[in-house]
Scaffold this active site. Structure first.
Site, mmCIF file in Angstrom:
data_model
loop_
_atom_site.group_PDB
_atom_site.id
_atom_site.type_symbol
_atom_site.label_atom_id
_atom_site.label_comp_id
_atom_site.label_asym_id
_atom_site.label_seq_id
_atom_site.Cartn_x
_atom_site.Cartn_y
_atom_site.Cartn_z
ATOM 1 N N LYS C 69 0.836 -1.205 0.000
ATOM 2 C CA LYS C 69 0.000 0.000 0.000
ATOM 3 C C LYS C 69 0.874 1.260 0.000
ATOM 4 O O LYS C 69 1.947 1.279 0.621
ATOM 5 C CB LYS C 69 -0.910 -0.032 1.238
ATOM 6 C CG LYS C 69 -2.024 1.016 1.234
ATOM 7 C CD LYS C 69 -2.919 0.852 2.473
ATOM 8 C CE LYS C 69 -4.036 1.897 2.511
ATOM 9 N NZ LYS C 69 -4.898 1.770 3.706
ATOM 10 N N SER C 144 -9.807 1.867 2.641
ATOM 11 C CA SER C 144 -8.913 2.646 1.821
ATOM 12 C C SER C 144 -7.858 1.822 1.078
ATOM 13 O O SER C 144 -7.252 2.324 0.145
ATOM 14 C CB SER C 144 -8.189 3.665 2.693
ATOM 15 O OG SER C 144 -7.359 3.008 3.634
ATOM 16 N N SER C 168 -10.136 -0.524 6.700
ATOM 17 C CA SER C 168 -9.494 -0.300 5.399
ATOM 18 C C SER C 168 -8.849 -1.523 4.762
ATOM 19 O O SER C 168 -8.505 -1.483 3.591
ATOM 20 C CB SER C 168 -8.456 0.818 5.519
ATOM 21 O OG SER C 168 -9.107 2.055 5.549
#
Lengths: 473, 93, 475
Positions: C69, C144, C168
């Protein structure tokens, strides 16, 4: 005598002490030894506040903080937690300062200073730990600068902020308080006060018991006294002209010796304190007994002991106990020669010569001063020669014994002086007649002749006595 | 309810420039969220301690041992605004 | 698009061909991607794989590609939190998890897209543009960690790391039909994870199957002295890979099936619980009365922490800068232009919630409610082994559907945020489809009892076909 404090001056000080004797910064493993280094060479992701970096508390820093708290007679907190103090400034790489808030590591305490009217107590409100911001260099003065250079070597250094009550009644008392703090911290071996930025001061000042004004950016003790004198004068003049003192922050401009109002939008603060989620609470109450054991004898106690143990007067005892190194030096000397002689020679002569040269006691050895004191008290050299030896060691190096020999400073034998006196009297009948006729000055002339003949190695006082005796024959 | 003026003040506190035109729109959106947050008023939290940390740990320290720093070049690598080894920014005030 | 291959399959392929070929095939697949899951590819990936081929590597992930990420720091590889304000920022250091992955022989393929600063449930607020859901290009992948979930679902990476502040990892795992774990707070070092809300978040793995989740956990979890909130505790996650839920007690919080839940999602979740009964587990309904207040509590805490965490982005040392007459103006303009709308809203709300006069009403109140939410978990988990419910109340929504209505977006997190408030672990596994879109089952455990939820998830996977469902273009 009671000090009247005619202008109703109240001064409180916030002193930031940098614990530069720690090996590393408060929250990271960067070395604290940055003072002579290039900018931004003692930084890492943590003290640069790089995204994703996390702080870890330096255990020794907490120990030092407790030690300082105890030395200032403060209570030590049961449990504490670092907080974030949120405000924007380019020296703060995270946009907040990690500090202590509602539970400072050390609570109320006190310090005794030599006040305007004798011993005076200054209350300590609190002492807390926090991180030092980086260092800004304004390209020009702060209000008219072209830009700012930022060096984060200092960022993350451990600070202890010691907050006093507004108990000081004059700039002189403020100065004495600062000297006392420095002395105590010196004893604790937590900082080197000679390093740049080791102690920084903010002051709260009010006159006629009125509203207080905060003066920031005082970077030296001398600066503190000057800033306070200026600020008190400014407030008094302002009131005299019918003005009113309002709560504000002023910036001390060291170069101009004035304080400047900082009332700008940047100064409106709402720090939004909250506990630092990246650090867990500290429960250190059980460290206190152990840390207390490591506390050395502090300046006040040492001074009392010097007076009692060595029979010193207050002035000598005070002068010899301000710095721990000097006190230790003195005690070593006092163990080898008469302590009172040691006090005179160490405190008056040696310290004076060192101060003149801006040197510390490290520049002289115990052995050398002991030799000098033994020579002078053993009547082998004159006091004047002793001073000369000390100066020579400091300026050119060498050992006292060598200097004595090289310069021929040993006092001449009695019979040589006696012979010189005899000759001087015999060779100068006019001067003898003048003296006997009442011209006292002629005595000096005869003594001078004796000194000439002995090449100055005779003790002048002794020579004078001997000439007098000869003239009375 | 947050006012337009408060939005501008908070914008200043957070160093986010908000011009007068934007502040109305912000106030409206923020108020809808604040209205929702207001439901916490219903909860009786008398005598309840706040939870700052979920993990119940204390006294995490590191030893006072130097672990090293980054070279200056690396420290300054992420900005063009530098001078003589320093970061450079506009004047403060 | 490439097929789904698990870690053991990849290791077999490496043995049959080479790590370089495996990495190259993933890079080729990514090159043809339409989902915008990756933001930056690593130039080093092929070299790393080649080195492993040449020198050999004993690590458990030798040659295994992984996607990371955008908010996890990678030395020399752009890490921007998908925000303009971090444009051009290249970290000079690796996050702890990256060090561990590299030591284990993993090949970092690149960085994956996310909601700007992890503030969102849709991966639409990224400076790099939205990521699309491989199951339906008109829909969001969740967020997210939308990029990390989407690339795994699309076969562009076998495994990935995300981060989970309020769901997330689990939300995009559910929306994209993959497995995602949010570990117990303190389980994985956050050193190098760019903070959004540091008292709530954890890094977590995403994968196509539960075994791979355990394998990644065995590598990345564990004590790190650089994270003061990291817990020193040994555990082997792959020990939990057993098909055995006999006698397991499941609690089903009725609040997780609350108002607004999609009927098909509700059915899929209950079917899953029914399946557990068939497998020998028992369930009981439990009540977690403060769940309805968890959202507000979570958002206040997250925004407050974020307002401070994001203060460092001022244009001075790295990232985007807009000039100004003085430093404060520069910072204000930089932040106004560098942050997106949702990030600015959250910073403003967080600043407000902490400010003089409002601190007690919002921030302190939220922390007290957090205590109550945590107590709900303590009570519920005292009598059962795990809690179960739908991860998300509805399947992935359409791109653009909620972008102008922050509150409706926040409401989607209703079942995930309580877990972060309490700090307990939770895993989301696929449990069926609703109108062709994946549904996630959330399994929640006690503090540091990851192994029980991994075992439950693994058993479910072994006894159902949900894990065999693939996005349309993935074989």
């Amino acid at each position: 005598m009671v000090y009247e404090n005619p202008d109703g001056v109240r001064i409180g000080l916030e002193v930031h002490v940098q614990l530069n004797k720690l090996n590393t910064k408060l929250f990271c493993g960067c070395s604290t030894n940055y003072h002579d280094s290039e900018p931004n060479t003692h930084t890492c992701p943590v003290c640069l506040g790089l995204p994703g970096s996390l702080p870890v508390i330096n255990e020794k820093a907490v120990e030092f903080a407790i030690k300082i708290g105890l030395a200032l007679n403060c209570s030590i907190v049961e449990q504490t937690q670092f907080h974030r103090k949120n405000y924007y400034y380019p020296d703060l790489p995270k946009g907040f300062q990690t500090t202590q808030y509602d539970y400072p590591i050390a609570g109320e305490g006190k310090v005794i200073i030599e006040g305007e009217d004798g011993e005076h107590e200054v209350g300590i409100t609190r002492a807390h730990m926090e991180e030092d911001p980086g260092r800004l260099q304004h390209m020009g003065s702060i209000d008219r600068s072209k830009g700012t250079l930022i060096n984060y070597n200092r960022s993350g250094m451990t600070l202890i902020e010691i907050v006093s009550e507004p108990d000081m009644r004059s700039p002189k008392e403020a100065r004495r308080y600062l000297d006392k703090l420095r002395s105590i911290l010196d004893y604790l071996d937590v900082f080197d006060g000679d390093l740049e930025g080791a102690m920084r001061v903010d002051a709260n000042v009010s006159v006629h018991w009125g509203e207080r004004v905060e003066v920031k950016n005082i970077s030296s003790f001398k600066g503190a006294e000057r800033a306070l004198l200026y600020e008190i004068m400014r407030q008094k003049n302002h009131i005299r002209r019918g003005g009113e003192i309002v709560l504000e922050t002023r910036h001390f401009d060291e170069a101009r010796g004035v304080t400047i109002s900082m009332r700008t939008k940047e100064e409106e603060h709402d720090y939004r304190y909250f506990p630092e989620p990246d650090l867990v609470p500290l429960r250190v109450a059980d460290w206190v007994p152990k840390v207390r054991e490591t506390l050395p004898e502090l300046p006040d106690a040492k001074r009392e002991r010097f007076m009692k143990e060595y029979g010193l007067g207050e002035t000598h005892a005070r002068a010899l106990t301000t710095e721990i190194k000097l006190a230790n030096f003195y005690e070593e000397v006092a163990s080898k020669v008469d302590p009172k002689d040691a006090a005179v020679w160490v405190s008056d002569t040696l310290k004076g010569e060192l101060n003149y040269r801006e040197l510390t006691i490290d520049a002289f050895t115990v052995k050398d001063i002991v030799t000098v004191i033994e020579l002078v008290t053993g009547n082998k050299i004159t006091e004047q020669s002793a001073v000369e030896i000390i100066r020579t060691v400091l300026d050119d190096g060498g050992k006292p014994q060598e200097i004595v020999e090289k310069k021929g400073l040993l006092k001449v034998e009695d019979d040589i002086v006696a012979k010189a006196v005899e000759e001087a009297v015999a060779e100068n009948p006019d001067a003898v007649a003048d003296y006997l006729g009442g011209k006292e000055k002629s005595l000096n002339f005869l003594v001078g002749k004796v000194m000439q003949k002995t090449k100055g190695r005779a003790d002048a006082r002794e020579a004078r006595e001997k000439v007098l005796a000869k003239l009375k024959e | 309810m947050i006012t337009k003026e408060e939005v501008e003040h908070v914008g200043w506190l957070a160093r986010i420039e908000i011009d007068a035109k934007e502040s109305d729109a912000y106030a409206e959106k923020l108020n809808s969220v604040l209205g929702y947050f207001g439901q916490l008023d219903e909860v009786d939290t008398e005598g309840v301690e706040p939870t700052y940390h979920v993990a119940d740990i204390v006294n995490v320290f590191r030893k006072d041992e130097v672990t090293g720093s980054m070279p200056q070049e690396e420290v300054l690598a992420n900005t063009e605004h530098k001078q003589e080894g320093n970061f450079k920014s506009p004047k403060i005030m | 698009m490439a097929a789904w291959t698990d870690i053991s399959g990849i290791r077999q392929k490496i043995a049959d061909s080479s790590a370089e070929e495996v990495t190259a095939s993933y890079i080729e697949t990514i090159g043809k991607s339409k989902i915008n899951g990756f933001t930056t590819l690593s130039d080093e990936a092929i070299n790393t794989a080649r080195e492993i081929d040449t020198n050999g590597h004993e690590g458990p992930l030798a040659g295994v590609p992984i996607a990371i990420k955008e908010n996890i720091s990678t030395k020399g590889l752009s890490t921007t939190c998908s925000s303009k304000i971090l444009q051009g920022y290249v970290p000079p250091y690796d996050a702890h998890v990256i060090e561990r992955l590299k030591a284990a022989g993993a090949v970092i393929l690149g960085k994956t897209n996310m909601d700007e600063f992890a503030m969102g449930t849709s991966t639409e607020s990224s400076h790099y543009g939205p990521t699309f859901n491989p199951w339906d290009m008109d829909r969001v992948p969740g967020g997210s960690s939308g990029g990390s979930a989407a690339v795994v679902a699309a076969g562009e990476a076998p495994v990935s790391l995300g981060s989970d502040t309020g769901g997330s990892v689990r939300c995009p795992a559910a929306y994209c039909g993959v497995v995602g774990l949010k570990p117990t707070y303190g389980c994985i070092s956050r050193y190098g994870l760019i903070s959004y809300a540091n008292s709530l978040e954890q890094i977590g793995p995403l994968a196509t199957n539960v075994a791979d989740i355990a394998t990644i956990m065995d590598v990345v979890a564990g004590y790190d002295k650089r994270d003061s909130t990291s817990i020193n505790r040994e555990n082997t996650y792959s020990d939990a890979l057993k098909d055995d839920v006999k006698g397991m007690k499941i609690g089903v919080p009725e609040e997780y099936f609350g108002e607004g839940i999609d009927e098909k999602v509700e059915k899929a979740a209950w079917d899953a619980i029914g399946k557990y009964e068939d497998m020998g587990a028992t369930y009981e309904k439990v009540s977690m009365p403060h769940t309805k207040y968890a959202l507000a509590s979570y958002y206040i805490i997250a925004m407050s922490e974020a307002s401070s965490n994001l203060a460092r982005f001022d244009g001075t040392r790295y990232g985007y800068r807009v000039d100004g007459d003085n430093w404060h103006v520069m910072a204000s303009k930089t932040r106004a232009e560098g942050f997106g709308d949702e990030v600015k809203r959250r910073i403003l709300l967080g600043t407000y919630a902490l400010s003089a006069g409002y601190h007690d009403k919002y921030y302190l109140k939220a922390l007290k409610v957090r205590t109550l939410v945590k107590q709900d978990f303590d009570k519920a988990l005292a009598n059962v082994d795990v809690l179960m419910g739908p991860t998300m109340p509805a399947p992935a929504f359409k791109i653009g559907e909620k972008i102008d209505d922050p509150l409706s977006l926040y409401l989607a997190d209703v079942n995930t945020v309580p877990i972060n408030l309490a700090g307990v672990p939770s895993i989301s596994v696929p449990c069926g489809l609703a109108d062709g879109m994946p549904v996630g089952l959330q399994i929640i455990g006690k503090h540091f009892d990851e192994n029980t939820i991994i075992k439950a998830a693994y058993s479910f996977e072994q006894n159902t076909d949900h894990n065999k469902a693939r996005p349309p273009e993935v074989a």
